[in-house]
Design a protein around this motif. Structure first.
Motif, short mmCIF file in Angstrom:
data_model
loop_
_atom_site.label_atom_id
_atom_site.label_comp_id
_atom_site.label_asym_id
_atom_site.label_seq_id
_atom_site.Cartn_x
_atom_site.Cartn_y
_atom_site.Cartn_z
N GLY A 195 -87.71 -56.35 38.23
CA GLY A 195 -88.69 -57.39 38.51
C GLY A 195 -88.77 -57.72 39.99
O GLY A 195 -89.85 -57.99 40.52
N TYR A 196 -87.62 -57.71 40.68
CA TYR A 196 -87.65 -58.00 42.11
C TYR A 196 -88.41 -56.92 42.87
O TYR A 196 -89.15 -57.23 43.82
CB TYR A 196 -86.23 -58.12 42.67
N SER A 197 -88.25 -55.67 42.47
CA SER A 197 -89.00 -54.60 43.16
C SER A 197 -90.50 -54.77 42.96
O SER A 197 -91.29 -54.53 43.88
CB SER A 197 -88.53 -53.23 42.66
N ALA A 198 -90.92 -55.21 41.76
CA ALA A 198 -92.34 -55.47 41.51
C ALA A 198 -92.82 -56.65 42.36
O ALA A 198 -93.91 -56.60 42.96
CB ALA A 198 -92.58 -55.75 40.03
N TYR A 199 -92.02 -57.73 42.42
CA TYR A 199 -92.38 -58.89 43.22
C TYR A 199 -92.49 -58.52 44.70
O TYR A 199 -93.42 -58.95 45.41
CB TYR A 199 -91.33 -59.99 43.03
N ASP A 200 -91.55 -57.72 45.18
CA ASP A 200 -91.56 -57.32 46.59
C ASP A 200 -92.81 -56.51 46.91
O ASP A 200 -93.42 -56.69 47.99
CB ASP A 200 -90.30 -56.51 46.90
N ALA A 201 -93.24 -55.66 45.98
CA ALA A 201 -94.46 -54.87 46.20
C ALA A 201 -95.69 -55.77 46.22
O ALA A 201 -96.60 -55.59 47.05
CB ALA A 201 -94.59 -53.81 45.11
N ILE A 202 -95.74 -56.76 45.33
CA ILE A 202 -96.86 -57.70 45.30
C ILE A 202 -96.93 -58.49 46.61
O ILE A 202 -98.01 -58.76 47.15
CB ILE A 202 -96.72 -58.66 44.10
N ARG A 203 -95.76 -58.85 47.14
CA ARG A 203 -95.69 -59.70 48.34
C ARG A 203 -95.96 -58.94 49.63
O ARG A 203 -96.54 -59.49 50.57
CB ARG A 203 -94.30 -60.33 48.40
N THR A 204 -95.58 -57.66 49.69
CA THR A 204 -95.61 -56.95 50.97
C THR A 204 -96.67 -55.86 51.06
O THR A 204 -96.99 -55.43 52.17
CB THR A 204 -94.23 -56.31 51.24
N ARG A 205 -97.20 -55.40 49.94
CA ARG A 205 -98.16 -54.28 49.99
C ARG A 205 -99.58 -54.79 49.79
O ARG A 205 -99.95 -55.23 48.69
CB ARG A 205 -97.81 -53.24 48.94
N GLY A 280 -95.66 -57.18 34.82
CA GLY A 280 -96.98 -57.15 34.20
C GLY A 280 -98.10 -57.29 35.21
O GLY A 280 -99.12 -56.59 35.15
N MET A 281 -97.93 -58.21 36.17
CA MET A 281 -98.95 -58.40 37.20
C MET A 281 -99.06 -57.18 38.11
O MET A 281 -100.16 -56.77 38.49
CB MET A 281 -98.60 -59.66 38.00
N TYR A 282 -97.91 -56.61 38.47
CA TYR A 282 -97.92 -55.41 39.31
C TYR A 282 -98.66 -54.27 38.60
O TYR A 282 -99.48 -53.57 39.21
CB TYR A 282 -96.49 -54.99 39.63
N MET A 283 -98.39 -54.09 37.32
CA MET A 283 -99.03 -53.00 36.59
C MET A 283 -100.53 -53.24 36.44
O MET A 283 -101.31 -52.28 36.43
CB MET A 283 -98.37 -52.85 35.22
N HIS A 284 -100.95 -54.49 36.34
CA HIS A 284 -102.39 -54.78 36.32
C HIS A 284 -103.05 -54.31 37.60
O HIS A 284 -104.17 -53.76 37.58
CB HIS A 284 -102.63 -56.28 36.15
N ALA A 285 -102.37 -54.52 38.72
CA ALA A 285 -102.95 -54.16 40.02
C ALA A 285 -102.93 -52.66 40.26
O ALA A 285 -103.89 -52.10 40.81
CB ALA A 285 -102.18 -54.88 41.13
N VAL A 286 -101.87 -51.98 39.87
CA VAL A 286 -101.67 -50.58 40.23
C VAL A 286 -102.06 -49.61 39.12
O VAL A 286 -102.55 -48.51 39.38
CB VAL A 286 -100.19 -50.36 40.65
N HIS A 287 -101.84 -50.03 37.86
CA HIS A 287 -102.13 -49.14 36.74
C HIS A 287 -102.92 -49.87 35.67
O HIS A 287 -102.43 -50.08 34.53
CB HIS A 287 -100.81 -48.61 36.14
#
Length: 460
Positions: A195-205, A280-287
């Motif tokens: 979950g932290y890796s997904a949060y970090d991607a949402i925050r920085t990418r 879940g939010m990361y996957m909505h954005a990327v996949h």
């Protein structure tokens, strides 16, 4: 969902085998029906918390939260957050008086206050509500096992039933408690890292964040204030009158341990939904092409190292197994103790133990069957429906019995259990704009209020 590598398989199977093996070892001490359902009333804080958290953190808390987050955002966290709030309330107000009675089921408690008919009807109502929660965990269980092992629905359902049976069939609540502790360690560590890796991607990418630019994605009211409040109330009310969790309270060695176990379960449960929501939010954005019910396993098999993804997937499968096992155990205990044993008092402890085990497996089979008939439905829909149905019929009579015993006549309490449940079911079938839980609680409140004044007038 991506293909599993040999490393994924190795760590997934090793994780599942380890936890199931620990649970089976704990089952060796079970010799009676009470030992099966209550562990001999000798559970300490870890076992009480493990059996509670091991049940609530199932398909809804993990796969269902990620599924909902891919559609509505951070507000999906309310499932585990609301569950934790319910366990805190349980620890503060309910745990001590319930454990003090030395009973085994919620219907027994209601029978003590309102008579045998109320207890029997409460067993039926509670079993129906809990059954829908078992369906909620069966849905992702069948989908994930089918995708991993390339099985048809019936094959995945059969495998799920076998795994759940291994988890709880022999040891009952003791296996569920011990297995729940190990399961929670696996889920906590792996989901927090993922979950932290997904949060970090949402925050920085920026290429990820642009798809989540609407503030609603990060609002705890993303599904709407009314819907969020209704779902939260459904969770709190439903959990407080669920046999599976109350059964864990009854299994505690004493009242203080029962309360502490509920508080510990809350601390364990609340954080779990947050990393699932981030994923879940990361996957909505990327996949966005991934089926929502598979966003969590797809992420775990795609992004973390293979060993971590395999362990995490093992934890997800265990969360589904443990939830179905705990819920099925609650239904099996109520049906055996409150419906069948009351009519077959000649049964020995061994016969009652075997009957309870058979009922637990029967519930698993029925839950998987209904799940197969409703493929594609939202996991949390079944969870919230379950909470509303059993909460509407049992919550207020149970609460009155705990804090104001015998304040309502048995006739009116029985009417409340039956009519409020029927009202909630009718509201669901008719797609009422008012939440079924609210309708059920309103009917229950009015009937209990009339019953209270009727009893006072009769005494005067």
């Amino acid at each position: 969902m991506p293909e599993l590598s040999s490393i994924h398989f190795l760590f997934l199977l090793g994780t599942v085998a380890l936890v199931l093996g620990v649970g089976l070892m704990a089952a060796s001490s079970v010799r009676s029906a009470e030992g099966y359902s209550l562990g001999g009333r000798a559970a300490g804080i870890p076992l009480v918390a493990g059996s509670i958290a091991g049940t609530v953190i199932g398909g809804g808390a993990t796969v269902g939260t990620a599924q909902m987050a891919s559609l509505f955002g951070l507000s999906a966290w309310w499932f585990t957050l609301g569950s934790g709030i319910a366990f805190i309330i349980m620890g503060v107000f309910y745990a001590r008086p319930l454990r003090k009675t030395g009973l085994e089921t919620i219907p027994q408690y209601l029978e003590l206050n309102y008579g045998k008919r109320a207890g029997s009807l409460a067993a039926v109502v509670s079993s129906l509500g809990i059954f829908f929660s078992a369906v909620a965990s069966s849905l992702p269980g069948i989908a994930i096992l089918g995708a991993i092992f390339h099985l048809p629905d019936w094959g995945a359902a059969l495998l799920l039933i076998l795994l759940v049976s291994a988890y709880v069939f022999f040891g009952g609540i003791r296996s569920a408690g011990v297995g729940g502790i190990f399961k929670m360690l696996v889920i906590w560590i792996t989901l927090c890292l993922a979950g932290y890796s997904a949060y970090d991607a949402i925050r920085t990418r920026p290429e990820v964040a642009v798809h989540l630019a609407d503030p609603q994605w990060f609002s705890m009211m993303g599904a709407g204030f009314d819907t969020t409040l209704a779902n939260l109330l459904s969770l709190v009310v439903g959990i407080l009158c669920t046999q599976t969790y109350i059964q864990s309270i009854f299994s505690a060695v004493d009242q203080k341990t029962a309360a502490a176990g509920a508080f510990t379960a809350a601390l364990v449960t609340i954080p779990v939904g947050l990393p699932c929501a981030m994923i879940g939010m990361y996957m909505h954005a990327v996949h966005p092409e991934v089926t929502p019910i598979l966003v969590l396993p797809t992420f775990l098999l795609t992004y973390p190292p293979a060993w971590l993804g395999g362990i995490a997937m093992g934890g997800i499968i265990l969360s589904l197994i443990g939830s179905i096992a705990g819920l099925s155990l609650g239904i099996g205990t109520m049906v055996a103790r409150d419906m069948l044993h009351a009519r077959m008092r000649h049964l020995s402890e061994k016969a009652l133990l075997n009957m309870t085990r058979v009922l637990v497996v029967t519930v698993m089979v029925a839950a998987c069957g209904l799940a197969m008939l409703n493929r594609g439905s939202q996991v949390l829909f079944w969870n919230y429906l379950s909470m509303a149905l059993r909460g509407g019929g049992v919550f207020l009579p149970l609460t009155l019995a705990v804090f104001f015993p015998r304040s309502v006549s048995p006739r009116w309490a029985t009417a409340s259990i039956v009519l409020s449940t029927l009202a909630a079911i009718a509201a669901t079938l008719l797609h009422s704009p008012v939440k079924p839980l609210f309708i059920g609680l309103a009917v229950s409140f009015l009937l209990l209020l009339v019953g209270h004044f009727a009893k006072e007038r009769k005494q005067d």
